[in-house]
Design a protein around this motif. Structure first.
Motif, PDB file in Angstrom:
ATOM      1  N   VAL A  95     -71.431  23.235 -43.937  1.00 28.57           N
ATOM      2  CA  VAL A  95     -71.767  24.046 -42.765  1.00 28.57           C
ATOM      3  C   VAL A  95     -71.953  23.199 -41.510  1.00 28.57           C
ATOM      4  N   GLY A  96     -71.732  21.900 -41.603  1.00 25.66           N
ATOM      5  CA  GLY A  96     -71.813  21.021 -40.437  1.00 25.66           C
ATOM      6  C   GLY A  96     -70.446  20.491 -40.069  1.00 25.66           C
ATOM      7  N   GLY A  97     -70.421  19.616 -39.063  1.00 22.13           N
ATOM      8  CA  GLY A  97     -69.160  19.027 -38.618  1.00 22.13           C
ATOM      9  C   GLY A  97     -68.192  20.091 -38.136  1.00 22.13           C
ATOM     10  N   ILE A  98     -66.908  19.913 -38.460  1.00 19.91           N
ATOM     11  CA  ILE A  98     -65.913  20.912 -38.014  1.00 19.91           C
ATOM     12  C   ILE A  98     -65.655  21.987 -39.063  1.00 19.91           C
ATOM     13  N   ALA A  99     -66.332  21.896 -40.212  1.00 20.94           N
ATOM     14  CA  ALA A  99     -66.090  22.865 -41.291  1.00 20.94           C
ATOM     15  C   ALA A  99     -66.244  24.323 -40.833  1.00 20.94           C
ATOM     16  N   PRO A 100     -67.290  24.675 -40.086  1.00 21.40           N
ATOM     17  CA  PRO A 100     -67.385  26.086 -39.664  1.00 21.40           C
ATOM     18  C   PRO A 100     -66.197  26.541 -38.816  1.00 21.40           C
ATOM     19  N   HIS A 101     -65.686  25.659 -37.975  1.00 25.29           N
ATOM     20  CA  HIS A 101     -64.531  26.000 -37.136  1.00 25.29           C
ATOM     21  C   HIS A 101     -63.267  26.138 -37.988  1.00 25.29           C
ATOM     22  N   LEU A 102     -63.091  25.221 -38.931  1.00 28.60           N
ATOM     23  CA  LEU A 102     -61.945  25.311 -39.838  1.00 28.60           C
ATOM     24  C   LEU A 102     -62.000  26.606 -40.639  1.00 28.60           C
ATOM     25  N   ARG A 103     -63.184  26.933 -41.131  1.00 24.92           N
ATOM     26  CA  ARG A 103     -63.365  28.153 -41.929  1.00 24.92           C
ATOM     27  C   ARG A 103     -63.055  29.389 -41.100  1.00 24.92           C
ATOM     28  N   ALA A 104     -63.568  29.433 -39.870  1.00 22.11           N
ATOM     29  CA  ALA A 104     -63.360  30.606 -39.017  1.00 22.11           C
ATOM     30  C   ALA A 104     -61.884  30.772 -38.643  1.00 22.11           C
ATOM     31  N   ARG A 105     -61.228  29.684 -38.375  1.00 22.94           N
ATOM     32  CA  ARG A 105     -59.844  29.780 -37.886  1.00 22.94           C
ATOM     33  C   ARG A 105     -58.814  29.856 -39.009  1.00 22.94           C
ATOM     34  N   PHE A 106     -59.069  29.178 -40.134  1.00 17.98           N
ATOM     35  CA  PHE A 106     -58.045  29.079 -41.172  1.00 17.98           C
ATOM     36  C   PHE A 106     -58.492  29.563 -42.551  1.00 17.98           C
ATOM     37  N   GLY A 107     -59.738  29.954 -42.694  1.00 20.96           N
ATOM     38  CA  GLY A 107     -60.267  30.317 -44.003  1.00 20.96           C
ATOM     39  C   GLY A 107     -59.501  31.417 -44.704  1.00 20.96           C
TER      40      GLY A 107
END
Length: 153
Positions: free
Chosen positions: A34-46
């Motif tokens: 839930v830190g770093g760029i993981a939330p952005h990756l999840r939102a955009r490509f999950g």
């Protein structure tokens, strides 16, 4: 190429995150971090299965894992000693991954320098892939601009 087709041979490697979901059950890495760029990756490509398969994490505990690797909760910092232990394993895993790609590979690495060191053997190779490095693990805007260039949706 379709306006929505991500360029072939492009992969994202991000460092793991100290912050993780509190869930005790194993969940995919992309949901665990839930830190770093993981939330952005999840939102955009999950929700893009083909792109999730091109998102990899450099984990202080597990080495190289993909976004769908189930992870239980853990807490392990990457130290210099641990990086030295993991580097050969990460190198072998990444080579296996790259062997399956028929086009020249480009890597986007979003990770602090110690995590980048896990890729030292790959970077020393004569036939190394092209690499774009974002040294700030929270550097989403820089990473997103690279992914936009690569036509990731």
């Amino acid at each position: 190429m379709s306006a929505h087709a991500a360029q072939p041979g492009t992969l994202v490697l991000a460092s793991c995150s100290r912050r993780k979901t509190a869930c005790t059950a194993a969940v995919p890495a992309l949901e665990r971090y839930v830190g770093g760029i993981a939330p952005h990756l999840r939102a955009r490509f999950g929700h893009h299965a083909d792109l999730r398969s091109r998102i990899l994490f450099l984990s202080a505990r597990h080495g190289l894992i993909d976004a769908n690797t189930p992870l239980c909760s853990y807490d392990q910092r990457l130290t210099t000693e641990r990086a030295d232990e993991l580097r050969p394993r990460v190198h072998r895993a990444l080579l296996r991954r790259l062997d399956g790609i028929a086009v020249p590979t480009r890597l986007l690495v979003v990770a602090e320098p110690l995590y980048l060191g896990l890729l030292a053997d790959l970077l020393a190779a004569e036939d190394r892939p092209t690499l774009r490095w974002v040294p700030d693990p929270r550097g989403w805007y820089t990473a997103a601009s690279v992914l936009d260039e690569w036509n990731w949706p």
